[in-house]
Design an enzyme around this catalytic site. Structure first.
Site, mmCIF file in Angstrom:
data_model
loop_
_atom_site.group_PDB
_atom_site.id
_atom_site.type_symbol
_atom_site.label_atom_id
_atom_site.label_comp_id
_atom_site.label_asym_id
_atom_site.label_seq_id
_atom_site.Cartn_x
_atom_site.Cartn_y
_atom_site.Cartn_z
ATOM 1 N N MET A 72 -48.944 11.556 45.588
ATOM 2 C CA MET A 72 -47.952 11.381 46.646
ATOM 3 C C MET A 72 -46.742 12.271 46.453
ATOM 4 O O MET A 72 -46.279 12.922 47.378
ATOM 5 C CB MET A 72 -47.536 9.907 46.731
ATOM 6 C CG MET A 72 -46.760 9.584 47.991
ATOM 7 S SD MET A 72 -46.336 7.851 48.106
ATOM 8 C CE MET A 72 -47.855 7.120 48.671
ATOM 9 N N ARG B 213 -55.735 19.919 79.582
ATOM 10 C CA ARG B 213 -54.804 19.196 78.734
ATOM 11 C C ARG B 213 -53.711 18.611 79.613
ATOM 12 O O ARG B 213 -53.619 17.395 79.746
ATOM 13 C CB ARG B 213 -54.230 20.149 77.674
ATOM 14 C CG ARG B 213 -53.412 19.462 76.612
ATOM 15 C CD ARG B 213 -52.980 20.385 75.480
ATOM 16 N NE ARG B 213 -51.921 21.307 75.836
ATOM 17 C CZ ARG B 213 -51.202 21.980 74.945
ATOM 18 N NH1 ARG B 213 -51.434 21.835 73.647
ATOM 19 N NH2 ARG B 213 -50.262 22.811 75.334
ATOM 20 N N LYS C 291 -40.558 23.917 70.247
ATOM 21 C CA LYS C 291 -41.001 22.520 70.163
ATOM 22 C C LYS C 291 -41.243 22.149 68.696
ATOM 23 O O LYS C 291 -41.304 23.036 67.833
ATOM 24 C CB LYS C 291 -42.280 22.329 70.988
ATOM 25 C CG LYS C 291 -43.465 23.104 70.433
ATOM 26 C CD LYS C 291 -44.676 23.076 71.357
ATOM 27 C CE LYS C 291 -45.819 23.852 70.730
ATOM 28 N NZ LYS C 291 -46.833 24.241 71.720
ATOM 29 N N TYR D 5 -55.264 11.546 39.076
ATOM 30 C CA TYR D 5 -56.140 10.484 39.584
ATOM 31 C C TYR D 5 -57.594 10.932 39.663
ATOM 32 O O TYR D 5 -57.890 12.039 40.116
ATOM 33 C CB TYR D 5 -55.721 10.082 40.991
ATOM 34 C CG TYR D 5 -54.425 9.317 41.079
ATOM 35 C CD1 TYR D 5 -54.216 8.146 40.357
ATOM 36 C CD2 TYR D 5 -53.408 9.766 41.910
ATOM 37 C CE1 TYR D 5 -53.015 7.444 40.466
ATOM 38 C CE2 TYR D 5 -52.206 9.074 42.028
ATOM 39 C CZ TYR D 5 -52.027 7.912 41.298
ATOM 40 O OH TYR D 5 -50.840 7.233 41.409
#
Ligand SMILES: *Cc1c(COP(=O)(O)O)cnc(C)c1O
Length: 372
Positions: free
Chosen positions: A310, A133, A35, A262
Protein backbone atom coordinates in the site's frame (compact mmCIF):
# COMPACT_ATOMS: atom_id res chain seq x y z
CA UNK A 1 6.90 14.12 6.39
CA UNK A 2 6.63 11.70 3.46
CA UNK A 3 9.38 12.62 1.01
CA UNK A 4 7.30 11.78 -2.05
CA UNK A 5 6.80 14.55 -4.53
CA UNK A 6 5.26 15.05 -7.94
CA UNK A 7 7.02 17.90 -9.70
CA UNK A 8 5.25 19.64 -12.58
CA UNK A 9 7.34 21.53 -15.11
CA UNK A 10 5.06 24.30 -16.36
CA UNK A 11 7.68 25.41 -18.85
CA UNK A 12 7.41 21.98 -20.51
CA UNK A 13 3.62 22.40 -20.73
CA UNK A 14 4.07 25.85 -22.27
CA UNK A 15 6.60 24.50 -24.79
CA UNK A 16 4.35 21.55 -25.67
CA UNK A 17 1.56 24.06 -26.29
CA UNK A 18 3.84 26.04 -28.63
CA UNK A 19 4.81 22.82 -30.45
CA UNK A 20 1.14 21.92 -30.94
CA UNK A 21 0.41 25.47 -32.09
CA UNK A 22 3.19 25.29 -34.65
CA UNK A 23 1.92 21.94 -35.93
CA UNK A 24 -1.72 23.07 -36.11
CA UNK A 25 -0.84 26.34 -37.83
CA UNK A 26 -1.28 29.82 -36.48
CA UNK A 27 -4.82 30.22 -37.84
CA UNK A 28 -6.04 27.15 -35.96
CA UNK A 29 -7.49 27.83 -32.54
CA UNK A 30 -6.57 25.62 -29.64
CA UNK A 31 -8.92 24.30 -26.98
CA UNK A 32 -6.61 22.94 -24.31
CA UNK A 33 -8.15 19.94 -22.55
CA UNK A 34 -7.61 20.29 -18.79
CA UNK A 35 -10.16 17.77 -17.51
CA UNK A 36 -9.29 15.42 -14.64
CA UNK A 37 -7.31 18.16 -12.89
CA UNK A 38 -5.26 18.65 -16.08
CA UNK A 39 -4.51 14.92 -16.37
CA UNK A 40 -3.20 14.98 -12.80
CA UNK A 41 -0.96 18.03 -13.32
CA UNK A 42 -3.19 20.48 -11.39
CA UNK A 43 -5.77 22.48 -13.32
CA UNK A 44 -5.18 25.95 -11.85
CA UNK A 45 -1.44 26.39 -12.53
CA UNK A 46 -1.73 24.51 -15.83
CA UNK A 47 -4.63 26.66 -17.04
CA UNK A 48 -2.79 29.86 -16.06
CA UNK A 49 0.26 28.67 -18.03
CA UNK A 50 -1.84 27.78 -21.08
CA UNK A 51 -3.78 31.04 -20.89
CA UNK A 52 -0.60 33.10 -20.96
CA UNK A 53 0.82 30.90 -23.73
CA UNK A 54 -2.18 31.80 -25.89
CA UNK A 55 -4.77 29.02 -25.56
CA UNK A 56 -8.12 30.09 -27.02
CA UNK A 57 -10.41 27.83 -25.03
CA UNK A 58 -10.25 25.37 -22.14
CA UNK A 59 -12.07 22.05 -22.04
CA UNK A 60 -13.16 20.52 -18.73
CA UNK A 61 -15.35 17.55 -17.99
CA UNK A 62 -17.97 18.91 -15.61
CA UNK A 63 -19.41 22.08 -14.15
CA UNK A 64 -17.48 21.69 -10.91
CA UNK A 65 -14.14 21.86 -12.74
CA UNK A 66 -15.31 24.91 -14.68
CA UNK A 67 -16.40 26.73 -11.50
CA UNK A 68 -13.10 25.91 -9.85
CA UNK A 69 -11.33 27.63 -12.77
CA UNK A 70 -13.58 30.69 -12.67
CA UNK A 71 -13.12 31.00 -8.88
CA UNK A 72 -9.36 31.03 -9.44
CA UNK A 73 -9.78 33.95 -11.84
CA UNK A 74 -9.53 32.14 -15.17
CA UNK A 75 -11.14 34.28 -17.88
CA UNK A 76 -10.80 32.07 -20.94
CA UNK A 77 -13.92 30.60 -22.50
CA UNK A 78 -14.55 27.18 -20.93
CA UNK A 79 -16.32 24.28 -22.62
CA UNK A 80 -18.06 21.88 -20.21
CA UNK A 81 -17.62 18.75 -22.31
CA UNK A 82 -19.91 16.42 -20.40
CA UNK A 83 -22.79 18.86 -20.82
CA UNK A 84 -24.86 20.07 -17.88
CA UNK A 85 -27.92 19.11 -15.86
CA UNK A 86 -30.97 21.37 -15.64
CA UNK A 87 -30.08 22.44 -12.07
CA UNK A 88 -26.75 23.71 -13.35
CA UNK A 89 -28.20 26.23 -15.81
CA UNK A 90 -28.02 29.23 -13.40
CA UNK A 91 -24.33 28.58 -12.66
CA UNK A 92 -23.57 28.37 -16.39
CA UNK A 93 -25.16 31.78 -16.98
CA UNK A 94 -23.59 33.44 -13.96
CA UNK A 95 -20.11 32.21 -14.76
CA UNK A 96 -20.12 32.69 -18.51
CA UNK A 97 -19.52 29.02 -19.34
CA UNK A 98 -20.12 27.17 -22.59
CA UNK A 99 -21.91 23.85 -22.17
CA UNK A 100 -21.71 20.99 -24.63
CA UNK A 101 -25.32 20.51 -25.74
CA UNK A 102 -27.00 17.32 -26.90
CA UNK A 103 -30.30 17.11 -25.02
CA UNK A 104 -33.57 18.77 -25.84
CA UNK A 105 -34.61 19.43 -22.22
CA UNK A 106 -31.32 21.11 -21.45
CA UNK A 107 -31.55 23.26 -24.56
CA UNK A 108 -35.02 24.37 -23.48
CA UNK A 109 -33.94 25.08 -19.89
CA UNK A 110 -30.95 27.11 -21.12
CA UNK A 111 -33.10 29.00 -23.56
CA UNK A 112 -35.73 29.88 -20.96
CA UNK A 113 -33.22 31.04 -18.34
CA UNK A 114 -31.18 33.02 -20.86
CA UNK A 115 -34.23 34.87 -22.18
CA UNK A 116 -35.33 35.60 -18.62
CA UNK A 117 -31.93 37.14 -17.80
CA UNK A 118 -31.61 38.93 -21.15
CA UNK A 119 -28.60 36.86 -22.02
CA UNK A 120 -27.45 34.85 -24.99
CA UNK A 121 -25.66 31.67 -23.92
CA UNK A 122 -23.09 30.15 -26.26
CA UNK A 123 -23.33 26.37 -26.66
CA UNK A 124 -21.34 23.77 -28.58
CA UNK A 125 -23.55 21.07 -30.03
CA UNK A 126 -21.95 17.69 -29.49
CA UNK A 127 -22.62 15.11 -32.17
CA UNK A 128 -21.91 11.42 -31.77
CA UNK A 129 -20.38 10.27 -35.06
CA UNK A 130 -19.40 6.74 -34.05
CA UNK A 131 -17.80 6.72 -30.62
CA UNK A 132 -21.17 5.89 -29.03
CA UNK A 133 -20.32 7.63 -25.82
CA UNK A 134 -21.87 11.10 -25.57
CA UNK A 135 -23.62 13.43 -27.96
CA UNK A 136 -26.65 13.64 -30.23
CA UNK A 137 -26.71 10.34 -32.13
CA UNK A 138 -26.07 11.22 -35.76
CA UNK A 139 -29.49 10.00 -37.03
CA UNK A 140 -31.16 12.41 -34.58
CA UNK A 141 -28.90 15.36 -35.45
CA UNK A 142 -31.22 16.97 -37.99
CA UNK A 143 -34.28 17.14 -35.77
CA UNK A 144 -32.21 18.29 -32.79
CA UNK A 145 -30.61 21.09 -34.81
CA UNK A 146 -33.97 22.00 -36.29
CA UNK A 147 -35.44 22.40 -32.81
CA UNK A 148 -32.60 24.74 -31.83
CA UNK A 149 -33.36 27.15 -34.67
CA UNK A 150 -36.53 28.33 -32.94
CA UNK A 151 -35.00 28.71 -29.46
CA UNK A 152 -34.12 32.18 -28.29
CA UNK A 153 -31.35 32.94 -25.84
CA UNK A 154 -28.90 30.30 -27.05
CA UNK A 155 -26.33 30.69 -29.77
CA UNK A 156 -24.74 27.67 -31.44
CA UNK A 157 -21.21 29.05 -31.24
CA UNK A 158 -19.68 25.65 -31.88
CA UNK A 159 -20.21 22.10 -33.03
CA UNK A 160 -17.97 19.17 -32.20
CA UNK A 161 -17.54 15.43 -32.19
CA UNK A 162 -15.03 13.02 -30.70
CA UNK A 163 -12.88 10.42 -32.47
CA UNK A 164 -12.70 6.80 -31.34
CA UNK A 165 -9.59 5.54 -33.14
CA UNK A 166 -7.36 8.56 -33.77
CA UNK A 167 -4.50 6.87 -31.90
CA UNK A 168 -4.36 4.31 -34.75
CA UNK A 169 -3.19 6.29 -37.80
CA UNK A 170 -4.15 3.52 -40.24
CA UNK A 171 -7.69 3.01 -38.98
CA UNK A 172 -10.23 4.16 -41.63
CA UNK A 173 -12.84 4.74 -38.89
CA UNK A 174 -11.37 8.20 -38.25
CA UNK A 175 -12.04 9.35 -41.82
CA UNK A 176 -15.55 7.87 -41.62
CA UNK A 177 -16.27 9.87 -38.50
CA UNK A 178 -14.86 13.06 -40.01
CA UNK A 179 -16.92 12.46 -43.16
CA UNK A 180 -20.13 11.99 -41.19
CA UNK A 181 -19.35 15.07 -39.11
CA UNK A 182 -18.93 17.19 -42.28
CA UNK A 183 -22.31 15.97 -43.54
CA UNK A 184 -23.96 17.00 -40.28
CA UNK A 185 -22.22 20.39 -40.44
CA UNK A 186 -23.62 20.96 -43.91
CA UNK A 187 -27.03 19.94 -42.67
CA UNK A 188 -26.71 22.54 -39.88
CA UNK A 189 -25.72 25.23 -42.39
CA UNK A 190 -28.77 24.35 -44.52
CA UNK A 191 -30.88 24.98 -41.44
CA UNK A 192 -29.21 28.36 -40.97
CA UNK A 193 -26.95 27.27 -38.09
CA UNK A 194 -23.42 28.44 -38.83
CA UNK A 195 -21.19 27.69 -35.84
CA UNK A 196 -17.97 29.69 -35.94
CA UNK A 197 -15.98 27.16 -33.89
CA UNK A 198 -15.95 23.60 -35.17
CA UNK A 199 -13.67 20.94 -33.71
CA UNK A 200 -13.00 17.22 -33.78
CA UNK A 201 -9.22 16.67 -33.52
CA UNK A 202 -7.79 15.29 -30.28
CA UNK A 203 -4.05 14.59 -29.88
CA UNK A 204 -4.06 11.49 -32.10
CA UNK A 205 -5.76 13.29 -34.99
CA UNK A 206 -3.51 16.31 -34.52
CA UNK A 207 -0.38 14.23 -35.03
CA UNK A 208 -1.88 12.99 -38.31
CA UNK A 209 -2.93 16.50 -39.27
CA UNK A 210 -6.56 15.40 -39.45
CA UNK A 211 -9.43 17.79 -38.75
CA UNK A 212 -7.23 20.93 -38.84
CA UNK A 213 -9.30 22.63 -41.50
CA UNK A 214 -12.27 22.91 -39.15
CA UNK A 215 -10.64 25.79 -37.29
CA UNK A 216 -10.05 24.48 -33.76
CA UNK A 217 -8.25 21.45 -32.29
CA UNK A 218 -8.64 19.85 -28.85
CA UNK A 219 -5.34 18.44 -27.59
CA UNK A 220 -4.97 16.94 -24.16
CA UNK A 221 -2.19 14.41 -23.67
CA UNK A 222 0.28 16.15 -26.03
CA UNK A 223 0.25 19.23 -23.81
CA UNK A 224 1.49 17.08 -20.94
CA UNK A 225 4.32 15.72 -23.07
CA UNK A 226 3.15 12.19 -23.78
CA UNK A 227 2.19 10.70 -27.17
CA UNK A 228 -1.44 9.48 -27.51
CA UNK A 229 -0.29 5.94 -28.15
CA UNK A 230 2.95 4.23 -27.20
CA UNK A 231 5.63 3.75 -29.78
CA UNK A 232 4.21 6.57 -31.81
CA UNK A 233 7.18 8.89 -32.27
CA UNK A 234 5.53 12.27 -32.73
CA UNK A 235 7.28 14.59 -35.18
CA UNK A 236 6.96 17.44 -32.73
CA UNK A 237 9.25 17.89 -29.73
CA UNK A 238 7.41 16.81 -26.59
CA UNK A 239 8.64 17.42 -23.06
CA UNK A 240 7.17 15.21 -20.34
CA UNK A 241 5.92 17.63 -17.69
CA UNK A 242 5.54 15.30 -14.70
CA UNK A 243 8.24 13.84 -12.51
CA UNK A 244 7.57 11.58 -9.50
CA UNK A 245 10.27 11.25 -6.84
CA UNK A 246 10.74 9.58 -3.52
CA UNK A 247 13.66 8.78 -1.23
CA UNK A 248 15.17 5.62 0.23
CA UNK A 249 14.07 5.08 3.84
CA UNK A 250 15.89 1.82 4.61
CA UNK A 251 18.73 -0.24 3.11
CA UNK A 252 19.56 -3.81 4.08
CA UNK A 253 22.01 -6.40 2.89
CA UNK A 254 20.45 -9.87 2.80
CA UNK A 255 21.77 -13.36 1.98
CA UNK A 256 20.83 -15.45 -1.05
CA UNK A 257 17.31 -16.96 -0.85
CA UNK A 258 15.76 -14.13 1.18
CA UNK A 259 12.04 -13.63 0.43
CA UNK A 260 10.87 -10.08 -0.24
CA UNK A 261 7.47 -8.56 0.62
CA UNK A 262 3.95 -10.07 0.79
CA UNK A 263 3.58 -13.54 -0.65
CA UNK A 264 7.36 -13.98 -0.85
CA UNK A 265 7.02 -13.67 -4.62
CA UNK A 266 10.70 -12.77 -5.00
CA UNK A 267 13.72 -14.52 -3.49
CA UNK A 268 17.15 -13.01 -3.74
CA UNK A 269 19.33 -15.02 -6.15
CA UNK A 270 22.50 -14.10 -4.25
CA UNK A 271 23.52 -11.70 -1.50
CA UNK A 272 21.59 -8.53 -2.33
CA UNK A 273 21.14 -4.97 -1.20
CA UNK A 274 17.46 -4.15 -0.82
CA UNK A 275 16.19 -0.59 -0.46
CA UNK A 276 12.70 0.40 0.70
CA UNK A 277 10.86 3.48 -0.56
CA UNK A 278 7.62 4.89 0.93
CA UNK A 279 5.63 4.57 -2.32
CA UNK A 280 2.85 2.08 -2.97
CA UNK A 281 -0.47 1.69 -4.70
CA UNK A 282 -2.03 4.28 -2.40
CA UNK A 283 0.41 6.73 -4.01
CA UNK A 284 -0.69 5.77 -7.51
CA UNK A 285 2.13 3.25 -8.02
CA UNK A 286 0.17 0.27 -9.32
CA UNK A 287 0.42 -3.08 -7.56
CA UNK A 288 0.73 -4.51 -11.05
CA UNK A 289 4.28 -3.14 -11.05
CA UNK A 290 5.19 -5.85 -8.50
CA UNK A 291 8.35 -7.59 -9.79
CA UNK A 292 8.01 -5.53 -13.02
CA UNK A 293 8.61 -1.85 -12.36
CA UNK A 294 11.92 -0.08 -12.68
CA UNK A 295 13.03 3.13 -11.02
CA UNK A 296 16.13 5.33 -11.10
CA UNK A 297 18.63 5.70 -8.29
CA UNK A 298 22.05 7.35 -8.57
CA UNK A 299 21.37 7.68 -12.32
CA UNK A 300 20.84 3.93 -12.81
CA UNK A 301 17.82 1.72 -13.42
CA UNK A 302 16.98 -0.75 -10.68
CA UNK A 303 14.12 -3.28 -10.48
CA UNK A 304 11.15 -3.35 -8.15
CA UNK A 305 11.32 -6.68 -6.31
CA UNK A 306 8.44 -8.43 -4.59
CA UNK A 307 4.95 -7.04 -4.30
CA UNK A 308 4.25 -3.34 -4.31
CA UNK A 309 2.36 -2.77 -1.06
CA UNK A 310 0.00 0.00 0.00
CA UNK A 311 2.69 2.48 0.93
CA UNK A 312 6.01 0.68 0.49
CA UNK A 313 7.99 -0.79 -2.39
CA UNK A 314 11.30 -2.66 -2.34
CA UNK A 315 14.11 -2.24 -4.84
CA UNK A 316 17.05 -4.48 -5.61
CA UNK A 317 19.87 -1.94 -5.63
CA UNK A 318 22.73 -4.46 -5.63
CA UNK A 319 24.01 -3.16 -8.97
CA UNK A 320 24.46 0.36 -7.64
CA UNK A 321 27.39 1.33 -5.42
CA UNK A 322 26.75 2.97 -2.06
CA UNK A 323 22.97 3.36 -1.94
CA UNK A 324 22.05 5.04 1.33
CA UNK A 325 19.01 6.21 3.27
CA UNK A 326 17.91 9.57 1.85
CA UNK A 327 18.96 8.85 -1.74
CA UNK A 328 16.59 10.27 -4.32
CA UNK A 329 14.53 7.70 -6.27
CA UNK A 330 12.84 8.69 -9.53
CA UNK A 331 9.72 6.65 -10.37
CA UNK A 332 8.73 8.84 -13.34
CA UNK A 333 10.99 11.29 -15.12
CA UNK A 334 14.71 11.59 -15.61
CA UNK A 335 17.77 11.25 -13.45
CA UNK A 336 21.23 11.50 -14.96
CA UNK A 337 20.96 10.16 -18.47
CA UNK A 338 18.12 7.76 -17.77
CA UNK A 339 14.41 8.42 -18.09
CA UNK A 340 11.28 6.50 -17.08
CA UNK A 341 8.27 7.57 -19.15
CA UNK A 342 4.57 7.26 -18.39
CA UNK A 343 4.29 5.19 -21.59
CA UNK A 344 6.85 2.71 -20.27
CA UNK A 345 4.99 2.27 -16.98
CA UNK A 346 1.64 2.07 -18.79
CA UNK A 347 2.86 -0.67 -21.09
CA UNK A 348 4.07 -2.80 -18.18
CA UNK A 349 0.67 -2.74 -16.51
CA UNK A 350 -1.56 -2.86 -19.58
CA UNK A 351 -2.87 0.68 -19.58
CA UNK A 352 -2.17 4.05 -21.22
CA UNK A 353 0.00 6.94 -20.08
CA UNK A 354 -3.13 9.00 -19.36
CA UNK A 355 -4.08 6.74 -16.45
CA UNK A 356 -0.55 6.70 -15.01
CA UNK A 357 -0.38 10.51 -15.03
CA UNK A 358 -3.85 10.90 -13.47
CA UNK A 359 -2.99 8.43 -10.70
CA UNK A 360 0.41 9.87 -9.79
CA UNK A 361 -0.92 13.44 -9.92
CA UNK A 362 -3.96 12.86 -7.78
CA UNK A 363 -2.27 10.77 -5.10
CA UNK A 364 0.70 13.00 -4.30
CA UNK A 365 1.71 16.45 -3.15
CA UNK A 366 2.59 18.50 -6.22
CA UNK A 367 5.16 21.22 -6.57
CA UNK A 368 5.64 23.46 -9.58
CA UNK A 369 8.57 24.70 -11.60
CA UNK A 370 7.51 27.91 -13.30
CA UNK A 371 8.69 29.09 -16.73
CA UNK A 372 11.69 31.37 -16.67
C1 LIG B 1 -10.10 13.93 -23.33
C2 LIG B 1 -10.69 14.55 -24.53
C3 LIG B 1 -9.88 15.18 -25.49
C4 LIG B 1 -8.37 15.14 -25.47
O1 LIG B 1 -7.90 13.87 -25.82
P1 LIG B 1 -6.32 13.59 -25.95
O2 LIG B 1 -6.24 12.24 -26.50
O3 LIG B 1 -5.76 13.70 -24.58
O4 LIG B 1 -5.79 14.65 -26.85
C5 LIG B 1 -10.52 15.83 -26.52
N1 LIG B 1 -11.87 15.87 -26.60
C6 LIG B 1 -12.67 15.27 -25.71
C7 LIG B 1 -14.15 15.33 -25.87
C8 LIG B 1 -12.11 14.58 -24.65
O5 LIG B 1 -12.91 13.96 -23.77
Amino acid sequence: MIPNEVIIDLEAIRDNFFAVKTLAGHDTRILAVVKADAYGHGVIPVAATLESAGADYLGVFDLEEALHLRQAGCRLPILVMMGIRAEEVPAVLENGLTPALFQQEIAEALSRASVQHHKVTPVHVKVDTGMTRLGVPSPAARSFLQSLTSMKGIRVEGMFSHLATSDQPENPFTEQQIGLFSKILNMARDLGICPEIVHIANSGALLDKKGFSLGMVRPGILLYGSPPSPGRAPDIPLKPAMCFKSRVIQVQSVPAGTPISYGCTYRTPARCTIAAIPVGYDDGYSRMLSNKGEVLIRGKRVPVVGRVTMNLTMLNVSSVEGVAVGDEVVLLGSQGRERITAEEIAEKIGTISYEVLCNFGKSNRRTYVHPR
